[in-house]
Design a protein around this motif. Sequence first.
Motif, PDB file in Angstrom:
ATOM      1  N   ILE A   1      32.822  53.725  43.991  1.00  9.07           N
ATOM      2  CA  ILE A   1      31.908  52.511  44.289  1.00  9.07           C
ATOM      3  C   ILE A   1      31.591  51.594  43.435  1.00  9.07           C
ATOM      4  CG2 ILE A   1      29.922  52.069  45.419  1.00  9.07           C
ATOM      5  CD1 ILE A   1      31.524  52.542  47.534  1.00  9.07           C
ATOM      6  N   ASP A   2      31.127  52.311  42.215  1.00  9.46           N
ATOM      7  CA  ASP A   2      30.667  51.349  41.120  1.00  9.46           C
ATOM      8  C   ASP A   2      31.757  50.413  40.504  1.00  9.46           C
ATOM      9  OD1 ASP A   2      28.125  52.510  41.576  1.00  9.46           O
ATOM     10  OD2 ASP A   2      28.299  53.980  39.452  1.00  9.46           O
ATOM     11  N   LYS A   3      32.912  51.136  40.490  1.00  8.73           N
ATOM     12  CA  LYS A   3      33.982  50.460  39.784  1.00  8.73           C
ATOM     13  C   LYS A   3      34.495  49.183  40.630  1.00  8.73           C
ATOM     14  CE  LYS A   3      38.446  50.335  37.553  1.00  8.73           C
ATOM     15  NZ  LYS A   3      38.363  49.350  36.984  1.00  8.73           N
ATOM     16  N   MET A   4      34.625  49.671  41.876  1.00  8.87           N
ATOM     17  CA  MET A   4      35.255  48.603  42.930  1.00  8.87           C
ATOM     18  C   MET A   4      34.199  47.486  42.924  1.00  8.87           C
ATOM     19  SD  MET A   4      35.225  50.658  46.706  1.00  8.87           S
ATOM     20  CE  MET A   4      35.692  52.066  46.350  1.00  8.87           C
ATOM     21  N   PHE A   5      33.109  47.654  43.144  1.00 11.08           N
ATOM     22  CA  PHE A   5      32.282  46.552  43.301  1.00 11.08           C
ATOM     23  C   PHE A   5      31.902  45.809  41.720  1.00 11.08           C
ATOM     24  CE2 PHE A   5      31.220  48.208  47.258  1.00 11.08           C
ATOM     25  CZ  PHE A   5      30.980  47.191  47.991  1.00 11.08           C
ATOM     26  N   ASP A   6      31.870  46.548  40.678  1.00 11.79           N
ATOM     27  CA  ASP A   6      31.879  45.759  39.203  1.00 11.79           C
ATOM     28  C   ASP A   6      32.984  45.031  39.289  1.00 11.79           C
ATOM     29  OD1 ASP A   6      29.637  47.318  38.737  1.00 11.79           O
ATOM     30  OD2 ASP A   6      30.634  48.760  37.320  1.00 11.79           O
ATOM     31  N   ASP A   7      34.084  45.429  39.516  1.00 10.72           N
ATOM     32  CA  ASP A   7      35.498  44.250  39.353  1.00 10.72           C
ATOM     33  C   ASP A   7      35.313  43.181  40.367  1.00 10.72           C
ATOM     34  OD1 ASP A   7      36.476  46.470  37.779  1.00 10.72           O
ATOM     35  OD2 ASP A   7      37.928  47.183  38.935  1.00 10.72           O
ATOM     36  N   CYS A   8      34.974  43.588  41.784  1.00 11.26           N
ATOM     37  CA  CYS A   8      34.756  42.421  42.631  1.00 11.26           C
ATOM     38  C   CYS A   8      33.581  41.636  42.203  1.00 11.26           C
ATOM     39  CB  CYS A   8      34.184  42.914  44.126  1.00 11.26           C
ATOM     40  SG  CYS A   8      33.799  42.123  45.192  1.00 11.26           S
ATOM     41  N   ILE A   9      32.452  41.761  41.793  1.00  8.89           N
ATOM     42  CA  ILE A   9      31.331  41.071  41.268  1.00  8.89           C
ATOM     43  C   ILE A   9      31.779  40.276  39.814  1.00  8.89           C
ATOM     44  CG2 ILE A   9      29.118  40.877  40.303  1.00  8.89           C
ATOM     45  CD1 ILE A   9      28.533  43.138  42.452  1.00  8.89           C
ATOM     46  N   ALA A  10      32.435  40.948  39.159  1.00  6.38           N
ATOM     47  CA  ALA A  10      32.972  39.994  37.961  1.00  6.38           C
ATOM     48  C   ALA A  10      33.824  39.020  38.317  1.00  6.38           C
ATOM     49  CB  ALA A  10      33.844  41.210  36.992  1.00  6.38           C
ATOM     50  N   SER A  11      34.790  39.355  39.281  1.00  6.89           N
ATOM     51  CA  SER A  11      35.757  38.176  39.858  1.00  6.89           C
ATOM     52  C   SER A  11      35.105  37.138  40.495  1.00  6.89           C
ATOM     53  CB  SER A  11      36.738  38.828  40.772  1.00  6.89           C
ATOM     54  OG  SER A  11      37.561  37.805  41.448  1.00  6.89           O
ATOM     55  N   LEU A  12      34.048  37.428  41.260  1.00  7.54           N
ATOM     56  CA  LEU A  12      33.215  36.558  41.823  1.00  7.54           C
ATOM     57  C   LEU A  12      32.266  35.527  40.952  1.00  7.54           C
ATOM     58  CD1 LEU A  12      31.825  38.272  44.736  1.00  7.54           C
ATOM     59  CD2 LEU A  12      33.382  36.716  45.177  1.00  7.54           C
ATOM     60  N   ILE A  13      31.899  36.208  39.868  1.00  5.60           N
ATOM     61  CA  ILE A  13      31.133  35.514  38.878  1.00  5.60           C
ATOM     62  C   ILE A  13      32.197  34.772  38.050  1.00  5.60           C
ATOM     63  CG2 ILE A  13      30.254  35.556  36.381  1.00  5.60           C
ATOM     64  CD1 ILE A  13      28.787  38.164  37.809  1.00  5.60           C
ATOM     65  N   ASP A  14      33.697  35.086  37.748  1.00  4.35           N
ATOM     66  CA  ASP A  14      34.476  34.339  36.896  1.00  4.35           C
ATOM     67  C   ASP A  14      35.083  33.173  37.799  1.00  4.35           C
ATOM     68  OD1 ASP A  14      36.465  34.104  34.865  1.00  4.35           O
ATOM     69  OD2 ASP A  14      37.819  34.627  36.295  1.00  4.35           O
ATOM     70  N   GLN A  15      35.055  33.150  39.116  1.00  8.37           N
ATOM     71  CA  GLN A  15      35.353  31.992  40.013  1.00  8.37           C
ATOM     72  C   GLN A  15      34.323  31.420  40.554  1.00  8.37           C
ATOM     73  OE1 GLN A  15      37.665  34.419  43.231  1.00  8.37           O
ATOM     74  NE2 GLN A  15      39.504  33.661  42.175  1.00  8.37           N
ATOM     75  N   ALA A  16      33.045  31.572  39.736  1.00  4.71           N
ATOM     76  CA  ALA A  16      31.714  30.792  40.116  1.00  4.71           C
ATOM     77  C   ALA A  16      31.273  30.775  41.410  1.00  4.71           C
ATOM     78  CB  ALA A  16      32.240  29.333  39.594  1.00  4.71           C
ATOM     79  N   TYR A  17      31.569  31.986  42.206  1.00  3.52           N
ATOM     80  CA  TYR A  17      30.831  32.152  43.298  1.00  3.52           C
ATOM     81  C   TYR A  17      29.592  32.845  43.388  1.00  3.52           C
ATOM     82  CZ  TYR A  17      35.315  30.821  46.020  1.00  3.52           C
ATOM     83  OH  TYR A  17      36.439  30.288  46.338  1.00  3.52           O
ATOM     84  N   LEU A  18      29.380  33.346  42.166  1.00  4.89           N
ATOM     85  CA  LEU A  18      28.105  34.044  41.781  1.00  4.89           C
ATOM     86  C   LEU A  18      27.570  33.741  40.580  1.00  4.89           C
ATOM     87  CD1 LEU A  18      28.397  37.856  42.907  1.00  4.89           C
ATOM     88  CD2 LEU A  18      26.727  35.942  43.900  1.00  4.89           C
ATOM     89  N   PRO A  19      26.223  33.427  40.081  1.00  7.00           N
ATOM     90  CA  PRO A  19      25.902  33.208  38.955  1.00  7.00           C
ATOM     91  C   PRO A  19      26.047  34.112  37.804  1.00  7.00           C
ATOM     92  CG  PRO A  19      23.992  33.703  40.442  1.00  7.00           C
ATOM     93  CD  PRO A  19      25.173  33.781  41.096  1.00  7.00           C
ATOM     94  N   LYS A  20      26.033  33.755  36.697  1.00  3.44           N
ATOM     95  CA  LYS A  20      26.199  34.987  35.824  1.00  3.44           C
ATOM     96  C   LYS A  20      24.821  35.894  35.585  1.00  3.44           C
ATOM     97  CE  LYS A  20      29.801  32.751  32.919  1.00  3.44           C
ATOM     98  NZ  LYS A  20      30.268  32.329  31.420  1.00  3.44           N
ATOM     99  N   GLN A  21      25.073  37.109  35.353  1.00  7.85           N
ATOM    100  CA  GLN A  21      23.744  37.821  35.199  1.00  7.85           C
ATOM    101  C   GLN A  21      22.588  36.880  34.154  1.00  7.85           C
ATOM    102  OE1 GLN A  21      24.479  41.674  34.536  1.00  7.85           O
ATOM    103  NE2 GLN A  21      22.162  42.514  34.216  1.00  7.85           N
ATOM    104  N   GLY A  22      21.388  37.036  35.067  1.00  4.86           N
ATOM    105  CA  GLY A  22      20.329  36.482  33.973  1.00  4.86           C
ATOM    106  C   GLY A  22      20.178  35.036  34.099  1.00  4.86           C
ATOM    107  N   LYS A  23      21.372  34.356  34.930  1.00  4.41           N
ATOM    108  CA  LYS A  23      21.178  32.923  35.189  1.00  4.41           C
ATOM    109  C   LYS A  23      20.215  32.522  36.595  1.00  4.41           C
ATOM    110  CE  LYS A  23      23.912  31.436  32.004  1.00  4.41           C
ATOM    111  NZ  LYS A  23      23.591  30.821  30.941  1.00  4.41           N
TER     112      LYS A  23
END
Length: 333
Positions: free
Chosen positions: A311-333
Amino acid sequence: MDEMEAMNGTTVCVTGASGFFASWLVMRLLQKGYNVRGTVRDPGNEEKVGHLWKLPGAKERLQLVKADLLIDGSFDDAVNGCQGVFHTASPVVTVKSDPKTEILDPAIAGTLNVLRSCKKNESVKRVILTSSSSAVRVRTDFDPSVPLNESSWGSVELCERLQLWYPLAKILAENAAWDFAEKNNLDMVVVLPTFIIGPSLPPDLSSTASDVLGLLKGETKRFAMHGRMGYVHIDDVARCHILVYEEARAKGRYICSSDVLDNSELAQILAQRYPHLNIPTRFENIWGTRHPYTYDTSKLKNLGFEFKGTIDKMFDDCIASLIDQAYLPKQGK
Protein backbone atom coordinates in the motif's frame (compact mmCIF):
# COMPACT_ATOMS: atom_id res chain seq x y z
CA MET A 1 -0.85 -23.90 -25.35
CA ASP A 2 1.98 -26.43 -25.00
CA GLU A 3 4.88 -24.11 -25.67
CA MET A 4 5.08 -20.35 -25.63
CA GLU A 5 7.25 -18.71 -28.24
CA ALA A 6 10.31 -16.85 -27.08
CA MET A 7 9.41 -13.22 -26.52
CA ASN A 8 12.02 -11.85 -28.92
CA GLY A 9 10.31 -11.58 -32.27
CA THR A 10 6.90 -12.36 -30.77
CA THR A 11 4.23 -9.83 -31.68
CA VAL A 12 1.37 -9.13 -29.30
CA CYS A 13 -1.58 -6.76 -29.55
CA VAL A 14 -2.72 -4.45 -26.74
CA THR A 15 -6.15 -2.88 -27.22
CA GLY A 16 -6.75 0.61 -25.88
CA ALA A 17 -2.98 1.03 -25.70
CA SER A 18 -2.97 4.69 -24.61
CA GLY A 19 -4.97 4.05 -21.43
CA PHE A 20 -3.77 4.22 -17.82
CA PHE A 21 -3.10 0.52 -17.33
CA ALA A 22 -2.54 -0.39 -20.99
CA SER A 23 0.29 2.15 -21.31
CA TRP A 24 2.11 0.50 -18.43
CA LEU A 25 1.54 -2.95 -19.94
CA VAL A 26 2.94 -1.74 -23.27
CA MET A 27 6.02 -0.43 -21.45
CA ARG A 28 6.64 -3.76 -19.69
CA LEU A 29 6.07 -5.78 -22.88
CA LEU A 30 8.57 -3.62 -24.75
CA GLN A 31 11.08 -4.05 -21.93
CA LYS A 32 10.73 -7.82 -22.24
CA GLY A 33 11.53 -7.69 -25.95
CA TYR A 34 8.07 -8.10 -27.46
CA ASN A 35 6.94 -6.40 -30.63
CA VAL A 36 3.80 -4.53 -29.57
CA ARG A 37 0.91 -3.52 -31.79
CA GLY A 38 -1.30 -1.11 -29.87
CA THR A 39 -4.79 -0.11 -30.91
CA VAL A 40 -5.99 3.46 -30.36
CA ARG A 41 -8.84 5.48 -31.77
CA ASP A 42 -6.53 8.03 -33.42
CA PRO A 43 -2.85 7.10 -33.89
CA GLY A 44 -2.13 10.65 -35.08
CA ASN A 45 -3.33 12.34 -31.88
CA GLU A 46 -0.03 13.33 -30.30
CA GLU A 47 -1.69 14.46 -27.06
CA LYS A 48 -3.21 11.00 -26.54
CA VAL A 49 -0.39 8.77 -27.77
CA GLY A 50 2.77 10.85 -27.43
CA HIS A 51 3.70 9.24 -24.11
CA LEU A 52 3.82 5.83 -25.78
CA TRP A 53 6.44 6.92 -28.30
CA LYS A 54 8.68 8.02 -25.40
CA LEU A 55 8.85 4.49 -24.00
CA PRO A 56 12.17 2.63 -24.36
CA GLY A 57 12.05 0.40 -27.43
CA ALA A 58 8.96 2.10 -28.85
CA LYS A 59 10.61 3.42 -32.00
CA GLU A 60 11.95 -0.02 -32.81
CA ARG A 61 9.13 -2.35 -31.69
CA LEU A 62 5.88 -0.42 -31.21
CA GLN A 63 3.22 0.06 -33.87
CA LEU A 64 0.00 1.99 -33.26
CA VAL A 65 -3.03 1.20 -35.38
CA LYS A 66 -6.53 2.63 -35.53
CA ALA A 67 -9.39 0.54 -34.15
CA ASP A 68 -12.79 1.21 -32.61
CA LEU A 69 -14.59 -1.11 -30.20
CA LEU A 70 -17.93 -0.46 -31.83
CA ILE A 71 -16.92 -1.02 -35.47
CA ASP A 72 -17.26 -4.66 -36.50
CA GLY A 73 -14.02 -6.07 -37.91
CA SER A 74 -12.10 -3.01 -36.74
CA PHE A 75 -9.48 -5.18 -34.97
CA ASP A 76 -8.86 -7.63 -37.83
CA ASP A 77 -5.73 -5.90 -39.10
CA ALA A 78 -4.43 -5.15 -35.61
CA VAL A 79 -4.65 -8.79 -34.54
CA ASN A 80 -3.39 -10.26 -37.81
CA GLY A 81 -0.06 -12.02 -37.25
CA CYS A 82 -0.06 -11.55 -33.46
CA GLN A 83 0.64 -14.50 -31.18
CA GLY A 84 -1.06 -12.93 -28.18
CA VAL A 85 -3.80 -10.35 -27.62
CA PHE A 86 -4.28 -8.33 -24.43
CA HIS A 87 -7.77 -6.84 -24.44
CA THR A 88 -7.66 -3.96 -21.94
CA ALA A 89 -9.85 -1.42 -23.74
CA SER A 90 -13.17 -0.59 -22.09
CA PRO A 91 -15.81 2.13 -22.49
CA VAL A 92 -16.09 5.18 -20.26
CA VAL A 93 -17.39 4.59 -16.73
CA THR A 94 -19.50 7.72 -16.31
CA VAL A 95 -23.16 7.62 -17.30
CA LYS A 96 -24.71 10.77 -18.75
CA SER A 97 -28.17 9.52 -19.69
CA ASP A 98 -28.43 5.93 -20.90
CA PRO A 99 -26.22 3.30 -19.19
CA LYS A 100 -27.18 0.59 -21.67
CA THR A 101 -26.04 2.61 -24.67
CA GLU A 102 -23.07 4.32 -23.02
CA ILE A 103 -21.52 1.48 -20.99
CA LEU A 104 -23.20 -1.93 -21.22
CA ASP A 105 -23.56 -2.37 -24.97
CA PRO A 106 -20.06 -1.01 -25.80
CA ALA A 107 -18.44 -3.26 -23.16
CA ILE A 108 -20.12 -6.42 -24.47
CA ALA A 109 -20.04 -5.62 -28.18
CA GLY A 110 -16.47 -4.32 -28.00
CA THR A 111 -15.20 -7.44 -26.25
CA LEU A 112 -16.91 -9.74 -28.75
CA ASN A 113 -15.61 -7.62 -31.62
CA VAL A 114 -12.03 -8.16 -30.45
CA LEU A 115 -12.59 -11.88 -29.85
CA ARG A 116 -14.06 -12.35 -33.33
CA SER A 117 -10.91 -10.83 -34.80
CA CYS A 118 -8.82 -13.21 -32.66
CA LYS A 119 -10.83 -16.18 -33.91
CA LYS A 120 -10.20 -15.17 -37.54
CA ASN A 121 -6.41 -15.17 -37.02
CA GLU A 122 -4.86 -18.59 -36.53
CA SER A 123 -1.64 -16.94 -35.33
CA VAL A 124 -3.31 -16.00 -32.02
CA LYS A 125 -2.31 -18.54 -29.37
CA ARG A 126 -3.85 -16.91 -26.30
CA VAL A 127 -6.08 -13.95 -25.38
CA ILE A 128 -5.74 -12.15 -22.05
CA LEU A 129 -8.89 -10.28 -21.06
CA THR A 130 -8.73 -7.54 -18.42
CA SER A 131 -11.90 -7.74 -16.35
CA SER A 132 -12.31 -6.40 -12.79
CA SER A 133 -12.60 -7.65 -9.24
CA SER A 134 -16.01 -5.97 -9.26
CA ALA A 135 -17.12 -8.93 -11.39
CA VAL A 136 -16.36 -11.05 -8.30
CA ARG A 137 -17.23 -9.00 -5.24
CA VAL A 138 -20.44 -7.04 -5.95
CA ARG A 139 -22.75 -9.45 -4.15
CA THR A 140 -24.21 -9.90 -0.68
CA ASP A 141 -24.73 -13.65 -0.44
CA PHE A 142 -21.30 -14.68 0.76
CA ASP A 143 -19.66 -15.68 4.03
CA PRO A 144 -17.37 -12.76 5.03
CA SER A 145 -15.11 -15.20 6.88
CA VAL A 146 -14.31 -16.99 3.59
CA PRO A 147 -12.07 -15.08 1.15
CA LEU A 148 -13.56 -14.51 -2.31
CA ASN A 149 -11.91 -16.54 -5.06
CA GLU A 150 -12.22 -16.94 -8.82
CA SER A 151 -15.36 -19.05 -8.52
CA SER A 152 -17.30 -16.02 -7.25
CA TRP A 153 -19.43 -13.92 -9.60
CA GLY A 154 -21.01 -10.55 -8.91
CA SER A 155 -24.79 -10.26 -8.82
CA VAL A 156 -26.43 -8.85 -11.94
CA GLU A 157 -29.62 -8.17 -9.96
CA LEU A 158 -27.75 -6.24 -7.26
CA CYS A 159 -25.86 -4.17 -9.83
CA GLU A 160 -29.07 -3.29 -11.63
CA ARG A 161 -30.89 -2.43 -8.41
CA LEU A 162 -28.08 -0.16 -7.15
CA GLN A 163 -27.33 1.15 -10.67
CA LEU A 164 -23.74 -0.03 -10.49
CA TRP A 165 -23.13 0.14 -14.22
CA TYR A 166 -19.36 -0.41 -14.30
CA PRO A 167 -19.37 -3.75 -12.43
CA LEU A 168 -22.47 -4.81 -14.36
CA ALA A 169 -20.67 -4.11 -17.64
CA LYS A 170 -17.67 -6.14 -16.47
CA ILE A 171 -19.84 -9.08 -15.42
CA LEU A 172 -21.85 -9.14 -18.65
CA ALA A 173 -18.82 -8.61 -20.91
CA GLU A 174 -16.83 -11.35 -19.19
CA ASN A 175 -19.74 -13.77 -19.35
CA ALA A 176 -20.15 -13.07 -23.06
CA ALA A 177 -16.42 -13.55 -23.56
CA TRP A 178 -16.38 -16.94 -21.84
CA ASP A 179 -19.37 -18.07 -23.87
CA PHE A 180 -17.64 -17.05 -27.11
CA ALA A 181 -14.27 -18.57 -26.11
CA GLU A 182 -15.81 -21.91 -25.20
CA LYS A 183 -17.92 -22.13 -28.35
CA ASN A 184 -14.98 -21.20 -30.58
CA ASN A 185 -12.21 -23.10 -28.79
CA LEU A 186 -10.32 -19.87 -28.04
CA ASP A 187 -7.60 -20.04 -25.38
CA MET A 188 -8.52 -17.15 -23.07
CA VAL A 189 -7.34 -16.17 -19.59
CA VAL A 190 -9.03 -13.43 -17.55
CA VAL A 191 -7.32 -11.13 -15.05
CA LEU A 192 -9.47 -9.57 -12.31
CA PRO A 193 -7.54 -6.63 -10.82
CA THR A 194 -8.73 -4.68 -7.83
CA PHE A 195 -8.35 -0.85 -7.69
CA ILE A 196 -5.17 -0.15 -9.69
CA ILE A 197 -2.82 2.36 -8.06
CA GLY A 198 0.48 3.69 -9.37
CA PRO A 199 2.19 6.16 -11.69
CA SER A 200 0.24 7.53 -14.64
CA LEU A 201 2.09 7.56 -17.95
CA PRO A 202 -0.66 9.37 -19.94
CA PRO A 203 -0.90 13.11 -19.24
CA ASP A 204 -4.69 12.93 -18.91
CA LEU A 205 -5.80 11.19 -15.73
CA SER A 206 -7.97 8.09 -15.93
CA SER A 207 -11.12 7.83 -13.84
CA THR A 208 -9.13 5.70 -11.36
CA ALA A 209 -6.36 8.27 -10.98
CA SER A 210 -8.95 11.06 -10.80
CA ASP A 211 -10.67 9.28 -7.90
CA VAL A 212 -7.35 9.05 -6.05
CA LEU A 213 -6.56 12.69 -6.77
CA GLY A 214 -9.94 13.68 -5.37
CA LEU A 215 -9.27 11.71 -2.20
CA LEU A 216 -5.87 13.37 -1.76
CA LYS A 217 -7.53 16.78 -2.11
CA GLY A 218 -10.10 16.06 0.58
CA GLU A 219 -13.04 14.82 -1.50
CA THR A 220 -14.95 11.88 -0.12
CA LYS A 221 -17.90 11.27 -2.44
CA ARG A 222 -16.33 8.94 -4.99
CA PHE A 223 -14.43 6.91 -2.41
CA ALA A 224 -17.47 6.71 -0.14
CA MET A 225 -19.08 4.62 -2.85
CA HIS A 226 -16.32 2.05 -2.45
CA GLY A 227 -16.60 1.56 1.33
CA ARG A 228 -14.05 -1.23 1.28
CA MET A 229 -11.72 -1.89 -1.60
CA GLY A 230 -8.89 -4.06 -2.76
CA TYR A 231 -5.78 -2.27 -4.04
CA VAL A 232 -2.96 -3.38 -6.33
CA HIS A 233 0.11 -1.71 -7.83
CA ILE A 234 -0.11 -1.07 -11.56
CA ASP A 235 3.19 -2.87 -12.12
CA ASP A 236 1.90 -5.99 -10.37
CA VAL A 237 -1.12 -5.99 -12.70
CA ALA A 238 1.12 -5.69 -15.76
CA ARG A 239 3.41 -8.48 -14.55
CA CYS A 240 0.36 -10.63 -13.83
CA HIS A 241 -0.94 -10.16 -17.38
CA ILE A 242 2.40 -11.10 -18.89
CA LEU A 243 2.78 -14.12 -16.60
CA VAL A 244 -0.61 -15.61 -17.46
CA TYR A 245 0.14 -15.06 -21.16
CA GLU A 246 3.54 -16.76 -20.99
CA GLU A 247 2.72 -19.53 -18.51
CA ALA A 248 1.27 -22.58 -20.25
CA ARG A 249 -0.39 -23.72 -16.99
CA ALA A 250 -2.52 -20.56 -16.74
CA LYS A 251 -6.24 -21.31 -17.11
CA GLY A 252 -9.47 -19.49 -16.34
CA ARG A 253 -9.71 -16.43 -14.06
CA TYR A 254 -7.06 -14.84 -11.82
CA ILE A 255 -7.75 -12.34 -9.04
CA CYS A 256 -4.94 -9.77 -8.87
CA SER A 257 -5.06 -7.96 -5.51
CA SER A 258 -2.44 -6.95 -2.97
CA ASP A 259 -4.37 -5.47 0.00
CA VAL A 260 -8.00 -4.95 1.01
CA LEU A 261 -8.79 -1.96 3.24
CA ASP A 262 -11.77 -0.04 4.56
CA ASN A 263 -11.79 3.63 3.59
CA SER A 264 -11.02 4.61 7.17
CA GLU A 265 -7.95 2.36 7.24
CA LEU A 266 -6.68 3.76 3.94
CA ALA A 267 -7.27 7.36 5.00
CA GLN A 268 -5.41 6.82 8.26
CA ILE A 269 -2.39 5.38 6.46
CA LEU A 270 -2.32 8.18 3.89
CA ALA A 271 -2.90 10.98 6.43
CA GLN A 272 0.06 9.81 8.49
CA ARG A 273 2.27 9.40 5.45
CA TYR A 274 1.25 12.67 3.76
CA PRO A 275 0.35 15.19 6.48
CA HIS A 276 0.67 18.09 4.02
CA LEU A 277 -2.28 16.79 1.97
CA ASN A 278 -5.91 17.39 2.92
CA ILE A 279 -6.84 13.72 3.22
CA PRO A 280 -10.29 13.13 4.80
CA THR A 281 -10.66 11.03 7.92
CA ARG A 282 -14.43 10.45 7.75
CA PHE A 283 -16.51 9.00 4.93
CA GLU A 284 -20.23 9.02 4.42
CA ASN A 285 -21.64 5.48 4.36
CA ILE A 286 -23.67 5.54 1.15
CA TRP A 287 -24.69 1.90 0.97
CA GLY A 288 -25.36 1.20 4.64
CA THR A 289 -23.89 -1.95 6.18
CA ARG A 290 -21.16 -3.42 4.00
CA HIS A 291 -19.94 -6.97 4.38
CA PRO A 292 -16.20 -7.23 5.07
CA TYR A 293 -14.39 -9.30 2.49
CA THR A 294 -10.92 -10.40 1.47
CA TYR A 295 -9.52 -12.12 -1.61
CA ASP A 296 -7.87 -15.49 -2.04
CA THR A 297 -5.02 -14.92 -4.51
CA SER A 298 -3.46 -18.37 -4.08
CA LYS A 299 -4.32 -19.36 -7.66
CA LEU A 300 -2.07 -16.60 -9.04
CA LYS A 301 0.63 -17.23 -6.43
CA ASN A 302 0.66 -20.91 -7.38
CA LEU A 303 1.98 -19.81 -10.79
CA GLY A 304 4.96 -18.32 -8.95
CA PHE A 305 3.65 -14.75 -8.78
CA GLU A 306 4.75 -12.44 -5.95
CA PHE A 307 3.09 -9.09 -5.22
CA LYS A 308 5.74 -6.38 -4.88
CA GLY A 309 3.60 -3.29 -4.44
CA THR A 310 2.63 -2.62 -0.82
CA ILE A 311 0.00 0.00 0.00
CA ASP A 312 2.80 2.44 0.90
CA LYS A 313 4.67 1.85 -2.34
CA MET A 314 1.66 2.01 -4.66
CA PHE A 315 0.48 5.32 -3.20
CA ASP A 316 4.02 6.71 -2.95
CA ASP A 317 4.49 6.01 -6.66
CA CYS A 318 1.03 7.38 -7.50
CA ILE A 319 1.51 10.58 -5.53
CA ALA A 320 5.01 11.14 -6.93
CA SER A 321 3.51 10.87 -10.41
CA LEU A 322 0.68 13.29 -9.59
CA ILE A 323 3.23 15.78 -8.22
CA ASP A 324 5.46 15.34 -11.28
CA GLN A 325 2.49 16.04 -13.56
CA ALA A 326 1.56 19.09 -11.43
CA TYR A 327 -1.79 17.70 -10.27
CA LEU A 328 -0.59 17.94 -6.67
CA PRO A 329 1.68 20.49 -4.96
CA LYS A 330 5.12 19.44 -3.84
CA GLN A 331 5.50 18.64 -0.17
CA GLY A 332 5.69 21.77 1.90
CA LYS A 333 4.20 23.97 -0.83
